[in-house]
Design a protein around this motif. Structure first.
Motif, PDB file in Angstrom:
ATOM      1  N   PRO A  26       0.806  -1.223   0.000  1.00 21.51           N
ATOM      2  CA  PRO A  26       0.000   0.000   0.000  1.00 21.51           C
ATOM      3  C   PRO A  26       0.838   1.273   0.000  1.00 21.51           C
ATOM      4  CG  PRO A  26       0.020  -0.958   2.192  1.00 21.51           C
ATOM      5  CD  PRO A  26       0.723  -1.932   1.287  1.00 21.51           C
ATOM      6  N   TYR A  27       2.117   1.198   0.317  1.00 22.04           N
ATOM      7  CA  TYR A  27       2.950   2.395   0.417  1.00 22.04           C
ATOM      8  C   TYR A  27       3.684   2.690  -0.887  1.00 22.04           C
ATOM      9  CZ  TYR A  27       1.527   1.565   5.140  1.00 22.04           C
ATOM     10  OH  TYR A  27       0.744   1.328   6.233  1.00 22.04           O
ATOM     11  N   SER A  28       4.368   1.701  -1.412  1.00 19.37           N
ATOM     12  CA  SER A  28       5.108   1.925  -2.663  1.00 19.37           C
ATOM     13  C   SER A  28       4.222   1.695  -3.879  1.00 19.37           C
ATOM     14  CB  SER A  28       6.315   0.978  -2.739  1.00 19.37           C
ATOM     15  OG  SER A  28       5.890  -0.354  -2.999  1.00 19.37           O
ATOM     16  N   GLY A  29       3.208   0.849  -3.743  1.00 29.83           N
ATOM     17  CA  GLY A  29       2.401   0.476  -4.897  1.00 29.83           C
ATOM     18  C   GLY A  29       3.146  -0.452  -5.844  1.00 29.83           C
ATOM     19  N   PHE A  30       4.335  -0.870  -5.445  1.00 33.67           N
ATOM     20  CA  PHE A  30       5.152  -1.745  -6.300  1.00 33.67           C
ATOM     21  C   PHE A  30       5.020  -3.177  -5.801  1.00 33.67           C
ATOM     22  CE2 PHE A  30       9.064  -3.732  -7.849  1.00 33.67           C
ATOM     23  CZ  PHE A  30       9.114  -3.264  -9.157  1.00 33.67           C
ATOM     24  N   ARG A  31       4.263  -3.970  -6.547  1.00 30.63           N
ATOM     25  CA  ARG A  31       4.017  -5.352  -6.131  1.00 30.63           C
ATOM     26  C   ARG A  31       5.094  -6.285  -6.682  1.00 30.63           C
ATOM     27  NH1 ARG A  31      -1.445  -5.933  -9.031  1.00 30.63           N
ATOM     28  NH2 ARG A  31      -0.078  -4.904 -10.504  1.00 30.63           N
ATOM     29  N   VAL A  32       5.476  -7.244  -5.857  1.00 34.89           N
ATOM     30  CA  VAL A  32       6.470  -8.242  -6.278  1.00 34.89           C
ATOM     31  C   VAL A  32       5.986  -9.620  -5.841  1.00 34.89           C
ATOM     32  CG1 VAL A  32       8.905  -8.939  -6.210  1.00 34.89           C
ATOM     33  CG2 VAL A  32       8.306  -6.527  -5.912  1.00 34.89           C
ATOM     34  N   PHE A  43       7.857 -22.741  -3.551  1.00 32.10           N
ATOM     35  CA  PHE A  43       7.439 -21.916  -2.410  1.00 32.10           C
ATOM     36  C   PHE A  43       7.271 -20.484  -2.896  1.00 32.10           C
ATOM     37  CE2 PHE A  43       9.768 -25.563  -0.975  1.00 32.10           C
ATOM     38  CZ  PHE A  43       8.919 -26.076  -0.005  1.00 32.10           C
ATOM     39  N   GLN A  44       6.094 -19.935  -2.661  1.00 33.40           N
ATOM     40  CA  GLN A  44       5.792 -18.595  -3.153  1.00 33.40           C
ATOM     41  C   GLN A  44       5.897 -17.563  -2.043  1.00 33.40           C
ATOM     42  OE1 GLN A  44       1.988 -20.143  -4.615  1.00 33.40           O
ATOM     43  NE2 GLN A  44       2.400 -19.101  -6.551  1.00 33.40           N
ATOM     44  N   GLY A  45       6.115 -16.327  -2.454  1.00 31.51           N
ATOM     45  CA  GLY A  45       6.143 -15.220  -1.500  1.00 31.51           C
ATOM     46  C   GLY A  45       5.803 -13.920  -2.197  1.00 31.51           C
ATOM     47  N   VAL A  46       5.364 -12.942  -1.424  1.00 34.14           N
ATOM     48  CA  VAL A  46       5.094 -11.602  -1.950  1.00 34.14           C
ATOM     49  C   VAL A  46       5.764 -10.589  -1.031  1.00 34.14           C
ATOM     50  CG1 VAL A  46       2.896 -12.189  -3.053  1.00 34.14           C
ATOM     51  CG2 VAL A  46       2.917 -11.413  -0.655  1.00 34.14           C
ATOM     52  N   ASN A  47       5.935  -9.363  -1.529  1.00 36.70           N
ATOM     53  CA  ASN A  47       6.431  -8.320  -0.633  1.00 36.70           C
ATOM     54  C   ASN A  47       5.304  -7.912   0.312  1.00 36.70           C
ATOM     55  OD1 ASN A  47       5.284  -7.143  -3.011  1.00 36.70           O
ATOM     56  ND2 ASN A  47       6.215  -5.177  -2.564  1.00 36.70           N
ATOM     57  N   VAL A  48       5.682  -7.732   1.556  1.00 39.69           N
ATOM     58  CA  VAL A  48       4.723  -7.352   2.600  1.00 39.69           C
ATOM     59  C   VAL A  48       5.257  -6.088   3.264  1.00 39.69           C
ATOM     60  CG1 VAL A  48       3.538  -8.091   4.697  1.00 39.69           C
ATOM     61  CG2 VAL A  48       4.109  -9.786   2.939  1.00 39.69           C
ATOM     62  N   GLU A  49       4.601  -4.962   2.946  1.00 37.03           N
ATOM     63  CA  GLU A  49       5.068  -3.675   3.467  1.00 37.03           C
ATOM     64  C   GLU A  49       4.474  -3.401   4.841  1.00 37.03           C
ATOM     65  OE1 GLU A  49       4.380  -0.804   0.325  1.00 37.03           O
ATOM     66  OE2 GLU A  49       6.025  -1.670  -0.857  1.00 37.03           O
ATOM     67  N   ASN A  50       4.998  -2.344   5.462  1.00 32.28           N
ATOM     68  CA  ASN A  50       4.595  -2.019   6.824  1.00 32.28           C
ATOM     69  C   ASN A  50       4.627  -0.506   7.007  1.00 32.28           C
ATOM     70  OD1 ASN A  50       5.251  -1.708   9.956  1.00 32.28           O
ATOM     71  ND2 ASN A  50       4.360  -3.715   9.630  1.00 32.28           N
ATOM     72  N   ALA A  51       3.741  -0.006   7.872  1.00 32.97           N
ATOM     73  CA  ALA A  51       3.703   1.423   8.161  1.00 32.97           C
ATOM     74  C   ALA A  51       5.064   1.910   8.668  1.00 32.97           C
ATOM     75  CB  ALA A  51       2.611   1.731   9.184  1.00 32.97           C
ATOM     76  N   ALA A  52       5.768   1.053   9.357  1.00 31.45           N
ATOM     77  CA  ALA A  52       7.181   1.313   9.681  1.00 31.45           C
ATOM     78  C   ALA A  52       7.960   0.782   8.482  1.00 31.45           C
ATOM     79  CB  ALA A  52       7.573   0.614  10.977  1.00 31.45           C
ATOM     80  N   GLY A  54      10.761   0.391   7.193  1.00 27.82           N
ATOM     81  CA  GLY A  54      11.930  -0.492   7.275  1.00 27.82           C
ATOM     82  C   GLY A  54      11.599  -1.915   7.669  1.00 27.82           C
ATOM     83  N   SER A  55      10.389  -2.141   8.143  1.00 29.76           N
ATOM     84  CA  SER A  55       9.979  -3.493   8.529  1.00 29.76           C
ATOM     85  C   SER A  55       9.460  -4.296   7.342  1.00 29.76           C
ATOM     86  CB  SER A  55       8.899  -3.433   9.616  1.00 29.76           C
ATOM     87  OG  SER A  55       9.411  -2.800  10.760  1.00 29.76           O
ATOM     88  N   THR A  56       9.438  -3.686   6.173  1.00 29.83           N
ATOM     89  CA  THR A  56       8.978  -4.361   4.950  1.00 29.83           C
ATOM     90  C   THR A  56       9.805  -5.609   4.661  1.00 29.83           C
ATOM     91  OG1 THR A  56       8.106  -2.358   3.943  1.00 29.83           O
ATOM     92  CG2 THR A  56       8.869  -4.079   2.427  1.00 29.83           C
ATOM     93  N   ILE A  57       9.122  -6.635   4.159  1.00 27.51           N
ATOM     94  CA  ILE A  57       9.810  -7.864   3.733  1.00 27.51           C
ATOM     95  C   ILE A  57       9.629  -8.013   2.231  1.00 27.51           C
ATOM     96  CG2 ILE A  57       9.844 -10.384   3.919  1.00 27.51           C
ATOM     97  CD1 ILE A  57       8.978 -10.089   6.816  1.00 27.51           C
TER      98      ILE A  57
END
Ligand code: THU
Length: 143
Positions: A26-32, A43-52, A54-57
């Motif tokens: 929701p912050y960058s709008g850049f989905r991966v 094994f699948q994964g997506v980027n998971v952003e955070n209001a903090a 730097g806590s983004t994965i």
């Protein structure tokens, strides 16, 4: 220079593309989306952003965590699909994180278009810092 992709590459890329819409960005709008192939499984994964922020994965690390959680620590390949026009490369931190599980793994990359690319991880991250460095004992107990 784009490399020729194999059918296996395209199959793994499809898993990354499948999961890509589930990114939480929701912050960058850049989905991966990412998919790791390890031990014959995906094994699948997506980027998971955070209001903090730097806590983004990142997606690659999310996929790697799923693979390791399932008991796999030797990866054959990773695929990454991002919202970029050009095939999306893994960020520096993800290159280092992935190198832990095979510095020579194949990295398959895609974006918004049909353009695709593939490289070995050690082409993206030459001279990675790997566990072998930690095992080098200089014989000095005080060090
Ligand atoms: N991102 C990834 O998921 N993987 C990468 O290798 C590059 C960056 C994410 C992190 C953040 O949520 C968004 O893309 C913008 O940087």
């Amino acid at each position: 220079m784009p490399k020729k992709l194999t059918e296996a590459d395209m199959a793994l890329l499809a898993f990354a593309r499948e999961v890509h819409p589930r990114a939480y960005a929701p912050y960058s709008g850049f989905r991966v989306g990412a998919a790791v192939f390890a031990g014959g499984e995906i094994f699948q994964g997506v980027n998971v952003e955070n209001a903090a922020y730097g806590s983004t994965i990142c997606a690659e690390r999310a996929a790697a965590l799923a693979a390791v959680t399932a008991g796999h620590t030797e990866f054959d390949a990773v695929a990454v699909v991002g919202d970029s026009e050009a095939p999306c490369v893994p960020c520096g931190a993800c290159r280092q994180f992935l190198a832990e599980f095979n510095p020579a793994m194949r990295v398959i990359m895609g974006g918004r278009t049909d353009a695709v690319d593939a490289l070995r991880l050690d082409e993206l991250l030459p001279e990675a810092f790997v566990r072998g460095y930690l095992d080098q004992d200089d014989g000095d107990d005080d060090a």
